[in-house]
Design a protein around this motif. Structure first.
Motif, PDB file in Angstrom:
ATOM      1  N   ARG A   8       6.542  13.732 -71.003  1.00 51.79           N
ATOM      2  CA  ARG A   8       5.879  14.802 -71.743  1.00 51.79           C
ATOM      3  C   ARG A   8       5.583  16.043 -70.908  1.00 51.79           C
ATOM      4  O   ARG A   8       5.483  17.125 -71.445  1.00 51.79           O
ATOM      5  CB  ARG A   8       4.568  14.288 -72.344  1.00 51.79           C
ATOM      6  CG  ARG A   8       4.777  13.314 -73.466  1.00 51.79           C
ATOM      7  CD  ARG A   8       3.491  12.940 -74.150  1.00 51.79           C
ATOM      8  NE  ARG A   8       2.555  12.368 -73.184  1.00 51.79           N
ATOM      9  CZ  ARG A   8       1.258  12.583 -73.197  1.00 51.79           C
ATOM     10  NH1 ARG A   8       0.720  13.344 -74.103  1.00 51.79           N
ATOM     11  NH2 ARG A   8       0.483  12.025 -72.311  1.00 51.79           N
ATOM     12  N   CYS A   9       5.409  15.884 -69.613  1.00 54.56           N
ATOM     13  CA  CYS A   9       4.957  17.001 -68.783  1.00 54.56           C
ATOM     14  C   CYS A   9       6.008  17.382 -67.746  1.00 54.56           C
ATOM     15  O   CYS A   9       6.529  16.517 -67.050  1.00 54.56           O
ATOM     16  CB  CYS A   9       3.664  16.630 -68.061  1.00 54.56           C
ATOM     17  SG  CYS A   9       2.311  16.318 -69.185  1.00 54.56           S
ATOM     18  N   PRO A  10       6.240  18.666 -67.584  1.00 55.23           N
ATOM     19  CA  PRO A  10       7.157  19.089 -66.538  1.00 55.23           C
ATOM     20  C   PRO A  10       6.511  19.110 -65.157  1.00 55.23           C
ATOM     21  O   PRO A  10       7.188  19.312 -64.164  1.00 55.23           O
ATOM     22  CB  PRO A  10       7.561  20.506 -66.976  1.00 55.23           C
ATOM     23  CG  PRO A  10       6.411  20.982 -67.783  1.00 55.23           C
ATOM     24  CD  PRO A  10       5.826  19.766 -68.440  1.00 55.23           C
ATOM     25  N   ASP A  11       5.176  18.886 -65.110  1.00 61.93           N
ATOM     26  CA  ASP A  11       4.467  18.874 -63.827  1.00 61.93           C
ATOM     27  C   ASP A  11       4.892  17.649 -63.032  1.00 61.93           C
ATOM     28  O   ASP A  11       4.865  16.539 -63.536  1.00 61.93           O
ATOM     29  CB  ASP A  11       2.960  18.841 -64.098  1.00 61.93           C
ATOM     30  CG  ASP A  11       2.147  19.093 -62.852  1.00 61.93           C
ATOM     31  OD1 ASP A  11       2.728  19.499 -61.838  1.00 61.93           O
ATOM     32  OD2 ASP A  11       0.926  18.883 -62.905  1.00 61.93           O
ATOM     33  N   GLN A  12       5.292  17.852 -61.812  1.00 58.06           N
ATOM     34  CA  GLN A  12       5.753  16.749 -60.978  1.00 58.06           C
ATOM     35  C   GLN A  12       4.713  16.429 -59.912  1.00 58.06           C
ATOM     36  O   GLN A  12       4.354  17.294 -59.131  1.00 58.06           O
ATOM     37  CB  GLN A  12       7.072  17.118 -60.294  1.00 58.06           C
ATOM     38  CG  GLN A  12       8.221  17.317 -61.241  1.00 58.06           C
ATOM     39  CD  GLN A  12       8.710  16.009 -61.809  1.00 58.06           C
ATOM     40  OE1 GLN A  12       8.687  14.996 -61.115  1.00 58.06           O
ATOM     41  NE2 GLN A  12       9.127  16.005 -63.055  1.00 58.06           N
ATOM     42  N   LYS A  13       4.264  15.190 -59.907  1.00 61.87           N
ATOM     43  CA  LYS A  13       3.343  14.715 -58.875  1.00 61.87           C
ATOM     44  C   LYS A  13       3.939  13.464 -58.265  1.00 61.87           C
ATOM     45  O   LYS A  13       4.474  12.626 -58.960  1.00 61.87           O
ATOM     46  CB  LYS A  13       1.964  14.411 -59.454  1.00 61.87           C
ATOM     47  CG  LYS A  13       1.249  15.642 -59.955  1.00 61.87           C
ATOM     48  CD  LYS A  13      -0.146  15.322 -60.424  1.00 61.87           C
ATOM     49  CE  LYS A  13      -0.820  16.595 -60.890  1.00 61.87           C
ATOM     50  NZ  LYS A  13      -2.186  16.366 -61.294  1.00 61.87           N
ATOM     51  N   GLU A  14       3.834  13.362 -56.957  1.00 59.18           N
ATOM     52  CA  GLU A  14       4.399  12.220 -56.250  1.00 59.18           C
ATOM     53  C   GLU A  14       3.365  11.629 -55.298  1.00 59.18           C
ATOM     54  O   GLU A  14       2.529  12.348 -54.766  1.00 59.18           O
ATOM     55  CB  GLU A  14       5.624  12.640 -55.438  1.00 59.18           C
ATOM     56  CG  GLU A  14       6.776  13.132 -56.251  1.00 59.18           C
ATOM     57  CD  GLU A  14       7.934  13.574 -55.391  1.00 59.18           C
ATOM     58  OE1 GLU A  14       7.818  13.508 -54.150  1.00 59.18           O
ATOM     59  OE2 GLU A  14       8.946  13.985 -55.957  1.00 59.18           O
ATOM     60  N   TRP A  15       3.493  10.317 -55.082  1.00 60.63           N
ATOM     61  CA  TRP A  15       2.668   9.659 -54.071  1.00 60.63           C
ATOM     62  C   TRP A  15       3.356   9.853 -52.729  1.00 60.63           C
ATOM     63  O   TRP A  15       4.514   9.493 -52.553  1.00 60.63           O
ATOM     64  CB  TRP A  15       2.520   8.170 -54.371  1.00 60.63           C
ATOM     65  CG  TRP A  15       1.647   7.915 -55.552  1.00 60.63           C
ATOM     66  CD1 TRP A  15       2.050   7.660 -56.815  1.00 60.63           C
ATOM     67  CD2 TRP A  15       0.228   7.905 -55.565  1.00 60.63           C
ATOM     68  NE1 TRP A  15       0.965   7.495 -57.629  1.00 60.63           N
ATOM     69  CE2 TRP A  15      -0.172   7.635 -56.887  1.00 60.63           C
ATOM     70  CE3 TRP A  15      -0.746   8.107 -54.599  1.00 60.63           C
ATOM     71  CZ2 TRP A  15      -1.498   7.546 -57.262  1.00 60.63           C
ATOM     72  CZ3 TRP A  15      -2.070   8.013 -54.986  1.00 60.63           C
ATOM     73  CH2 TRP A  15      -2.439   7.741 -56.291  1.00 60.63           C
ATOM     74  N   GLN A  16       2.656  10.450 -51.777  1.00 61.93           N
ATOM     75  CA  GLN A  16       3.207  10.643 -50.443  1.00 61.93           C
ATOM     76  C   GLN A  16       2.336   9.916 -49.424  1.00 61.93           C
ATOM     77  O   GLN A  16       1.113   9.896 -49.543  1.00 61.93           O
ATOM     78  CB  GLN A  16       3.289  12.132 -50.104  1.00 61.93           C
ATOM     79  CG  GLN A  16       4.307  12.856 -50.944  1.00 61.93           C
ATOM     80  CD  GLN A  16       4.481  14.297 -50.527  1.00 61.93           C
ATOM     81  OE1 GLN A  16       3.724  14.818 -49.716  1.00 61.93           O
ATOM     82  NE2 GLN A  16       5.479  14.943 -51.093  1.00 61.93           N
TER      83      GLN A  16
END
Length: 135
Positions: free
Chosen positions: A73-81
């Motif tokens: 649904r969201c174009p926001d990209q969050k990643e676990w680093q």
């Protein structure tokens, strides 16, 4: 000729105190619940607001399904680093001062050095009986 005798009672007390101090620091740090060694980092921002992703380690398969829905649904990209070791934190420390893994490692090293100095300072010398001869 001089040589080191067996470990004296004073040295044994120092070794015991060192081991006890190290076990206490380990208990106060309490690494048995795991570490916070990852953080959520935004790699691309969304134009509209999106719900926060959930850590799949904590909530199981439901979190994985929710994460997939959020990504769709969201174009926001969050990643676990992964964080560097100096920023790792224990999940459930007994005292907050021992939260960071690096603080506990420094405390353990300091206690170990103090114990080694104690053993070295209270070493005892004796006479090597093999060098004595009947005269």
């Amino acid at each position: 000729m001089l040589k080191l005798n067996r470990i004296s009672l004073t040295q044994r007390a120092g070794i015991f105190a060192t081991a006890t101090g190290m076990m206490i620091v380990l208990f106060l740090h309490f690494p048995f619940d795991g570490y916070r060694n990852k953080e959520l980092v935004v790699t691309r921002y969304a134009i509209e607001s999106c719900p926060e992703p959930v850590d799949p380690r904590k909530d199981g398969i439901g979190a994985v399904v929710a994460e997939i829905d959020v990504v769709k649904r969201c174009p926001d990209q969050k990643e676990w680093q992964y964080l560097p070791f100096s920023q790792w934190e224990s999940e459930a420390p007994v005292f907050r001062i021992f939260t960071k893994a690096s603080t506990a490692a420094i405390a353990l090293t300091f206690i170990g050095i103090l114990g080694a100095i104690w053993v070295w300072l209270f070493r005892q010398f004796g006479i090597d009986k093999s060098t004595l001869q009947d005269r």
